[in-house]
Each structure stands twice: as C-alpha cells, then as structure tokens.
Design a protein around this motif. Structure first.
Motif, PDB file in Angstrom:
ATOM      1  N   ASN A  59      -5.669  41.949 -24.165  1.00  0.00           N
ATOM      2  CA  ASN A  59      -5.420  42.528 -25.489  1.00  0.00           C
ATOM      3  C   ASN A  59      -6.167  43.848 -25.662  1.00  0.00           C
ATOM      4  N   ARG A  60      -7.398  43.881 -25.127  1.00  0.00           N
ATOM      5  CA  ARG A  60      -8.155  45.132 -25.217  1.00  0.00           C
ATOM      6  C   ARG A  60      -7.482  46.228 -24.402  1.00  0.00           C
ATOM      7  N   ALA A  61      -6.988  45.876 -23.216  1.00  0.00           N
ATOM      8  CA  ALA A  61      -6.270  46.864 -22.407  1.00  0.00           C
ATOM      9  C   ALA A  61      -4.996  47.313 -23.104  1.00  0.00           C
ATOM     10  N   ASN A  62      -4.317  46.370 -23.769  1.00  0.00           N
ATOM     11  CA  ASN A  62      -3.103  46.734 -24.504  1.00  0.00           C
ATOM     12  C   ASN A  62      -3.413  47.677 -25.655  1.00  0.00           C
ATOM     13  N   ASP A  63      -4.548  47.443 -26.336  1.00  0.00           N
ATOM     14  CA  ASP A  63      -4.935  48.340 -27.432  1.00  0.00           C
ATOM     15  C   ASP A  63      -5.215  49.750 -26.914  1.00  0.00           C
ATOM     16  N   ILE A  64      -5.875  49.818 -25.748  1.00  0.00           N
ATOM     17  CA  ILE A  64      -6.160  51.129 -25.165  1.00  0.00           C
ATOM     18  C   ILE A  64      -4.863  51.836 -24.781  1.00  0.00           C
ATOM     19  N   MET A  65      -3.952  51.091 -24.158  1.00  0.00           N
ATOM     20  CA  MET A  65      -2.665  51.684 -23.768  1.00  0.00           C
ATOM     21  C   MET A  65      -1.865  52.093 -25.006  1.00  0.00           C
ATOM     22  N   ALA A  79      -8.999  32.395 -22.295  1.00  0.00           N
ATOM     23  CA  ALA A  79      -9.285  33.152 -23.517  1.00  0.00           C
ATOM     24  C   ALA A  79      -9.921  34.500 -23.179  1.00  0.00           C
ATOM     25  N   TYR A  80     -10.826  34.486 -22.193  1.00  0.00           N
ATOM     26  CA  TYR A  80     -11.451  35.747 -21.761  1.00  0.00           C
ATOM     27  C   TYR A  80     -10.395  36.700 -21.209  1.00  0.00           C
ATOM     28  N   GLN A  81      -9.512  36.175 -20.342  1.00  0.00           N
ATOM     29  CA  GLN A  81      -8.486  37.022 -19.749  1.00  0.00           C
ATOM     30  C   GLN A  81      -7.540  37.555 -20.816  1.00  0.00           C
ATOM     31  N   ALA A  82      -7.213  36.695 -21.802  1.00  0.00           N
ATOM     32  CA  ALA A  82      -6.335  37.140 -22.886  1.00  0.00           C
ATOM     33  C   ALA A  82      -7.004  38.235 -23.714  1.00  0.00           C
ATOM     34  N   SER A  83      -8.311  38.082 -23.965  1.00  0.00           N
ATOM     35  CA  SER A  83      -9.037  39.103 -24.739  1.00  0.00           C
ATOM     36  C   SER A  83      -9.092  40.421 -23.985  1.00  0.00           C
ATOM     37  N   ILE A  84      -9.336  40.342 -22.670  1.00  0.00           N
ATOM     38  CA  ILE A  84      -9.354  41.562 -21.856  1.00  0.00           C
ATOM     39  C   ILE A  84      -7.979  42.219 -21.847  1.00  0.00           C
ATOM     40  N   ILE A 124     -16.777  36.189 -26.662  1.00  0.00           N
ATOM     41  CA  ILE A 124     -15.513  36.678 -26.087  1.00  0.00           C
ATOM     42  C   ILE A 124     -14.547  37.094 -27.187  1.00  0.00           C
ATOM     43  N   LEU A 125     -14.463  36.284 -28.243  1.00  0.00           N
ATOM     44  CA  LEU A 125     -13.530  36.600 -29.328  1.00  0.00           C
ATOM     45  C   LEU A 125     -13.962  37.843 -30.096  1.00  0.00           C
ATOM     46  N   ASN A 126     -15.284  38.068 -30.191  1.00  0.00           N
ATOM     47  CA  ASN A 126     -15.775  39.221 -30.941  1.00  0.00           C
ATOM     48  C   ASN A 126     -15.801  40.495 -30.110  1.00  0.00           C
ATOM     49  N   ASN A 127     -16.248  40.379 -28.874  1.00  0.00           N
ATOM     50  CA  ASN A 127     -16.384  41.584 -28.046  1.00  0.00           C
ATOM     51  C   ASN A 127     -16.328  41.208 -26.569  1.00  0.00           C
ATOM     52  N   PRO A 128     -15.133  41.145 -25.981  1.00  0.00           N
ATOM     53  CA  PRO A 128     -15.034  40.789 -24.557  1.00  0.00           C
ATOM     54  C   PRO A 128     -15.568  41.903 -23.660  1.00  0.00           C
ATOM     55  N   VAL A 129     -16.488  41.539 -22.751  1.00  0.00           N
ATOM     56  CA  VAL A 129     -17.041  42.493 -21.784  1.00  0.00           C
ATOM     57  C   VAL A 129     -17.020  41.833 -20.407  1.00  0.00           C
ATOM     58  N   SER A 130     -17.181  42.649 -19.382  1.00  0.00           N
ATOM     59  CA  SER A 130     -17.014  42.164 -18.009  1.00  0.00           C
ATOM     60  C   SER A 130     -18.070  41.131 -17.609  1.00  0.00           C
ATOM     61  N   ARG A 131     -19.298  41.254 -18.135  1.00  0.00           N
ATOM     62  CA  ARG A 131     -20.367  40.324 -17.733  1.00  0.00           C
ATOM     63  C   ARG A 131     -20.071  38.890 -18.151  1.00  0.00           C
ATOM     64  N   GLN A 132     -19.185  38.710 -19.128  1.00  0.00           N
ATOM     65  CA  GLN A 132     -18.865  37.359 -19.585  1.00  0.00           C
ATOM     66  C   GLN A 132     -18.120  36.567 -18.515  1.00  0.00           C
ATOM     67  N   GLN A 133     -17.409  37.256 -17.644  1.00  0.00           N
ATOM     68  CA  GLN A 133     -16.721  36.551 -16.567  1.00  0.00           C
ATOM     69  C   GLN A 133     -17.723  35.875 -15.635  1.00  0.00           C
ATOM     70  N   GLY A 134     -18.842  36.547 -15.363  1.00  0.00           N
ATOM     71  CA  GLY A 134     -19.885  35.946 -14.541  1.00  0.00           C
ATOM     72  C   GLY A 134     -20.483  34.712 -15.207  1.00  0.00           C
ATOM     73  N   LYS A 135     -20.632  34.742 -16.528  1.00  0.00           N
ATOM     74  CA  LYS A 135     -21.151  33.583 -17.249  1.00  0.00           C
ATOM     75  C   LYS A 135     -20.183  32.410 -17.155  1.00  0.00           C
ATOM     76  N   ILE A 136     -18.896  32.692 -17.253  1.00  0.00           N
ATOM     77  CA  ILE A 136     -17.895  31.617 -17.155  1.00  0.00           C
ATOM     78  C   ILE A 136     -17.943  30.978 -15.776  1.00  0.00           C
ATOM     79  N   ILE A 137     -18.065  31.799 -14.742  1.00  0.00           N
ATOM     80  CA  ILE A 137     -18.140  31.263 -13.378  1.00  0.00           C
ATOM     81  C   ILE A 137     -19.395  30.410 -13.212  1.00  0.00           C
TER      82      ILE A 137
END
Length: 308
Positions: free
Chosen positions: A241-247, A234-239, A160-173
């Motif tokens: 931050n990634r959205a903020n970088d894109i914006m 942490a996952y949500q924060a990484s996502i 998550i810290l290196n490269n947050p992607v959507s599939r990681q949310q399924g792993k957390i669940i």
C-alpha cells in the motif's frame, strides 16, 4: 553435590535426591552400585545426550538440548527435559530416575526448600511424582514464553499498521523462529511425557492430564503460528500500500506536469514563425497558461478525490 532424603508422610516410599554439578558427572555410577556394568559399557557412552554432557563439560560448552527418555534397564531411566526462563533462554534438566532415587545433573532451579514444600503439600509421594511436577513447571514456563511472544506480536502489528518499515520484517522472522522453537520443544516433551506415562502405572490419570494440557498448548502454538503468517501478510500488504501511494503520487505529478512539458517543448522548437514569439508579453502569457493548466488539473483531481 547436595543430597536430600524425601520423607513422605504415612508412606514407606521415602526416596533420595542428589544434585550434581555438571563437572561431577563422573560420580553418577556410585549412586547405582548394582548397575556398574551399564555405566561402564561402550553403548552407554554412545548415547547422544550422555556423550554431549561428557564432551561439552570437558570443553566448557553447553550441549544441545533435546528432551527425551532413555531406558537403561527396567526401573532405571535417563531423562532429559528443557526448561525456559521469561527471556526465552533455555537450560537442560538432566537426571537419572529409579524407584528410590533421582540424580540430577546441573539443575539450576530445583532446591531443598522447593522439594520439601511440594512434599508438605502432598504433591510428591514418589520420584515419578517429582518428575511429573517438573514437567508441569516446564509446560507452564513454555506457556509464559508463548504469552510474551503474543504480546510482542500485538505491539508489532500496531507498529506495522501505523508505520511499516523494513526492520519490522526482521522482527517477524525472529518471532516466527521463537514460535517454531517452542513448538519443537513441546513436541519433544509430549513424547517424553507419553513414555513416562507408560512407565508410571500408579498414576496414569495424572500423566494423561499433563499430556492433554500439553496438547492444548501445542494447539495454541499452531494458532500463534497462523497469526505470525497473518502478521507477515499484513506487513507485506502495508508495504504494498505504501508503494502504491508513492506510485500514485508520482503518477499525479507526472500527469500535472505533462501539459506544461508539452508547452515547454512546443515553444522550445527552433522556428522563425511561432505564436507569441514576437509578442512583448509572450513570457507572461506562457507562465499564465502553465499556471492555469496546473490549477485546472489539481482541481479536477480534487473533484475526483484522487488526491486523498
């Protein structure tokens, strides 16, 4: 069916073990000839765990496992435990317990050699000692499973810290469900252990030790559950931050191109008299102005450290 006579050294408390296949559940009453009325009664067949064994064995399915202790009469109990392997697969440990015998139903792990080893080491002197030993082994398997889940969480956190992607949310669940599953299982078991401790008046201190260790493991599970919530955050924060970088990138691009868009819009107006419209070098001057604006804005952003 397998039968074992456990002979305890320097003791008159020898007892018997019987191992039945799940399909042999109908043989259970023959081991308790004085309790035929209990096994033939309607209320016995209505006990959920017994009913599940019967119905699911007939259908070739696996019954849902819920650890607990059912008192059939003074000195005779039906006990249901749940064990786990290293992959998290669960299987039941069902048995009838009396003063002189234990009748197991479909136990896949316990065997003659293991029981005799425990007897030779002095771990087992009574049927209740064997029950407590099985409870300790079950707790140990839950601990191993929890450690495996914690290792998975460590790897997932690094991902998550290196490269947050959507599939990681399924792993957390999925991890969250595993932790909750272990928590429920140990809650059921600690209730069963407490009930067995009240039955076994000979070694209450050993049961108290097992119960205390189970409570400590439950506390570890609660901490792991909190870590799962932290991992989700942490996952949500990484996502985010990634959205903020894109914006941020889109905002910088829009800001860089805005002066050029203004120039393009200005010179795109349909008027007869406009600057540079009759100049033979007008297009060169226009592109030079655009380039100058672009370089100026980029240098300004770089100086303000907005491009990092």
């Amino acid at each position: 069916m397998e039968e074992i006579t456990v002979q305890v050294k320097d003791s008159k408390t020898d007892f018997k073990l019987y191992f039945l296949e799940l399909k042999e559940w109908e043989k259970i009453p023959q081991f308790f000839p004085c309790d035929q009325e209990i096994f033939n009664s309607e209320w016995f067949n209505q006990i959920p765990s017994i009913k599940n064994i019967i119905s699911h064995s007939q259908e070739g399915k696996t019954a849902k496992i819920r650890p607990g202790v059912i008192r059939l009469r003074p000195g005779l109990h039906y006990i249901n435990f749940k064990d786990l392997d290293r992959q998290g697969n669960e299987f039941p440990i069902r048995f009838f317990l009396s003063d002189k015998q234990l009748v197991f139903i479909g136990h896949p792990r316990l065997n003659n050699e293991k029981v005799l080893e425990w007897v030779s080491r002095g771990i087992i002197n009574t049927p209740m000692d064997l029950v407590r030993t099985i409870g300790s082994k079950i707790l140990h398997q839950h601990q191993i499973r929890l450690e495996s889940i914690e290792d998975q969480m460590d790897h997932l956190e690094e991902e998550i810290l290196n490269n947050p992607v959507s599939r990681q949310q399924g792993k957390i669940i999925a991890i969250h469900r595993k932790v909750i599953h272990i928590k429920k299982s140990l809650n059921y078991h600690i209730t069963a252990f407490d009930r067995l401790a009240s039955i076994d008046s000979a070694t209450p201190s050993l049961w108290s030790e097992l119960i205390a260790e189970t409570e400590r493991e439950l506390e570890n599970i609660r901490q792991t559950h909190d870590l799962v919530e932290s991992l989700r955050e942490a996952y949500q924060a990484s996502i985010d931050n990634r959205a903020n970088d894109i914006m941020k990138l889109l905002t910088l691009l829009a800001t860089v191109l805005l002066p050029i868009n203004l120039l393009t819009s200005f010179f795109g107006m349909n008027f007869e008299t406009m600057p540079l419209i009759r100049n033979p070098y007008g297009i060169e001057i226009f592109y030079s102005a655009c380039l100058l604006i672009l370089v100026t804005v980029i240098l300004y952003f770089w100086k303000k450290d907005w491009l990092r």
